[in-house]
Motif scaffolding. Structure first.
Motif, PDB file in Angstrom:
ATOM      1  N   ASP A 144      -3.573  -3.768   6.122  1.00  0.00           N
ATOM      2  CA  ASP A 144      -2.960  -2.444   6.101  1.00  0.00           C
ATOM      3  C   ASP A 144      -2.496  -2.083   7.512  1.00  0.00           C
ATOM      4  O   ASP A 144      -3.298  -2.110   8.446  1.00  0.00           O
ATOM      5  CB  ASP A 144      -3.971  -1.411   5.601  1.00  0.00           C
ATOM      6  CG  ASP A 144      -3.432   0.014   5.671  1.00  0.00           C
ATOM      7  OD1 ASP A 144      -2.195   0.174   5.707  1.00  0.00           O
ATOM      8  OD2 ASP A 144      -4.244   0.953   5.683  1.00  0.00           O
ATOM      9  N   TYR A 204       0.810  -1.213   0.000  1.00  0.00           N
ATOM     10  CA  TYR A 204       0.000   0.000   0.000  1.00  0.00           C
ATOM     11  C   TYR A 204       0.849   1.272   0.000  1.00  0.00           C
ATOM     12  O   TYR A 204       0.346   2.347  -0.308  1.00  0.00           O
ATOM     13  CB  TYR A 204      -0.914   0.036   1.225  1.00  0.00           C
ATOM     14  CG  TYR A 204      -1.995  -1.017   1.222  1.00  0.00           C
ATOM     15  CD1 TYR A 204      -3.024  -0.986   0.288  1.00  0.00           C
ATOM     16  CD2 TYR A 204      -1.994  -2.050   2.165  1.00  0.00           C
ATOM     17  CE1 TYR A 204      -4.020  -1.958   0.289  1.00  0.00           C
ATOM     18  CE2 TYR A 204      -2.985  -3.011   2.170  1.00  0.00           C
ATOM     19  CZ  TYR A 204      -3.999  -2.963   1.225  1.00  0.00           C
ATOM     20  OH  TYR A 204      -4.977  -3.918   1.233  1.00  0.00           O
ATOM     21  N   ARG A 252      -3.673   3.500  -2.812  1.00  0.00           N
ATOM     22  CA  ARG A 252      -2.290   3.237  -2.381  1.00  0.00           C
ATOM     23  C   ARG A 252      -1.557   4.573  -2.403  1.00  0.00           C
ATOM     24  O   ARG A 252      -1.939   5.473  -3.163  1.00  0.00           O
ATOM     25  CB  ARG A 252      -1.598   2.235  -3.309  1.00  0.00           C
ATOM     26  CG  ARG A 252      -2.300   0.876  -3.380  1.00  0.00           C
ATOM     27  CD  ARG A 252      -1.487  -0.149  -4.143  1.00  0.00           C
ATOM     28  NE  ARG A 252      -1.374   0.187  -5.565  1.00  0.00           N
ATOM     29  CZ  ARG A 252      -0.397  -0.262  -6.360  1.00  0.00           C
ATOM     30  NH1 ARG A 252       0.574  -1.017  -5.870  1.00  0.00           N
ATOM     31  NH2 ARG A 252      -0.378   0.057  -7.640  1.00  0.00           N
TER      32      ARG A 252
END
Length: 247
Positions: A168, A28, A56
């Motif tokens: 994430d 990301y 991203r």
């Protein structure tokens, strides 16, 4: 070579899904961007009403004050903003069109599927999904979920989109998943007993009512036989949508 090292080493940072480059690695973010910079960018995106789930973030390797937010979408376009990051004037480019060839195909398939929807809620959901995959605008996805929630006990169940943020490090960006299943009427009828008694069960849990929502919203509980699934996780169950506004 270096690819083998990255794949098979158990050393930090390669073994961890964490913020790069010291704590771990994540697709990301670029390796040259800091956690503090990303948090400032995310706060700026919130002001601009741009959701982070399908994005991203990368930092220029030639200009330390230039950043790129890549948005998954079929349409390719760029919107540039001037702001301040880390106390310095900076440019933030919002680049729509990340994975455009995939998003375009998904958008087209949802549009075609809408022609065979079983009711208006399903049709609206699929049309808004198609629009979201095309533009990358997450408000379109939220619109699709309004109709998805209204569609009670469908024969064909569809769960799709950028929803799961578990991979994430900042829990702000999601991976894409899709599940298509057929409703198992017999098993669903059995599990409805749990739903009917949910409020009573909540009062028996080992924490005070202040930790619960003020008003309990009874969920639509379904057991499905999965026909196709695409995603990194293999859950035994899902509580979706993963957004508080719909729960």
């Amino acid at each position: 070579g270096q690819i083998g090292v990255n794949l098979f080493t158990v050393d930090v940072p390669y073994r961890n899904l964490a913020f790069p480059p010291i704590k771990g690695q994540s697709p990301y973010y670029s390796k040259n961007i800091t956690e503090a910079e990303v948090k400032e960018i995310d706060a700026f995106l919130l002001i601009k009403d741009i959701a982070t789930f399908n994005t991203r973030v990368f930092k220029s390797i030639t200009n330390s004050n230039e950043y790129f937010v890549r948005v998954a979408a079929a349409e390719r376009r760029r919107v540039t903003f001037e702001t301040t990051i880390g106390g310095n004037s900076a440019q933030v480019h919002i680049d729509y069109g990340d994975y455009d060839f995939i998003m375009r195909r998904i958008s087209d398939e949802f549009h075609q599927a809408s022609k065979y929807a079983g009711n208006d809620n399903q049709r609206q959901c699929l049309e808004w999904l198609a629009k979201h995959m095309n533009t990358g605008n997450f408000n379109d996805y939220f619109e699709s979920q309004k109709y998805w929630v209204k569609d009670k006990e469908p024969v064909v169940e569809l769960i799709t989109g950028f929803q799961m943020t578990y991979l994430d490090p900042l829990q702000m960006r999601a991976e894409f998943l899709t599940l298509v299943g057929l409703n198992d009427r017999v098993e669903s009828a059995r599990t409805l007993n749990v739903v009917r008694n949910a409020e009573k069960m909540l009062s028996m849990l080992p924490w005070p009512k202040e930790f619960e929502k003020d008003t309990f919203s009874r969920p639509d509980f379904s057991c499905v036989t999965v026909q196709t699934y695409g995603g990194n996780l293999t859950p035994l169950g899902m509580c979706v949508p993963n957004f508080q506004d719909f729960k």
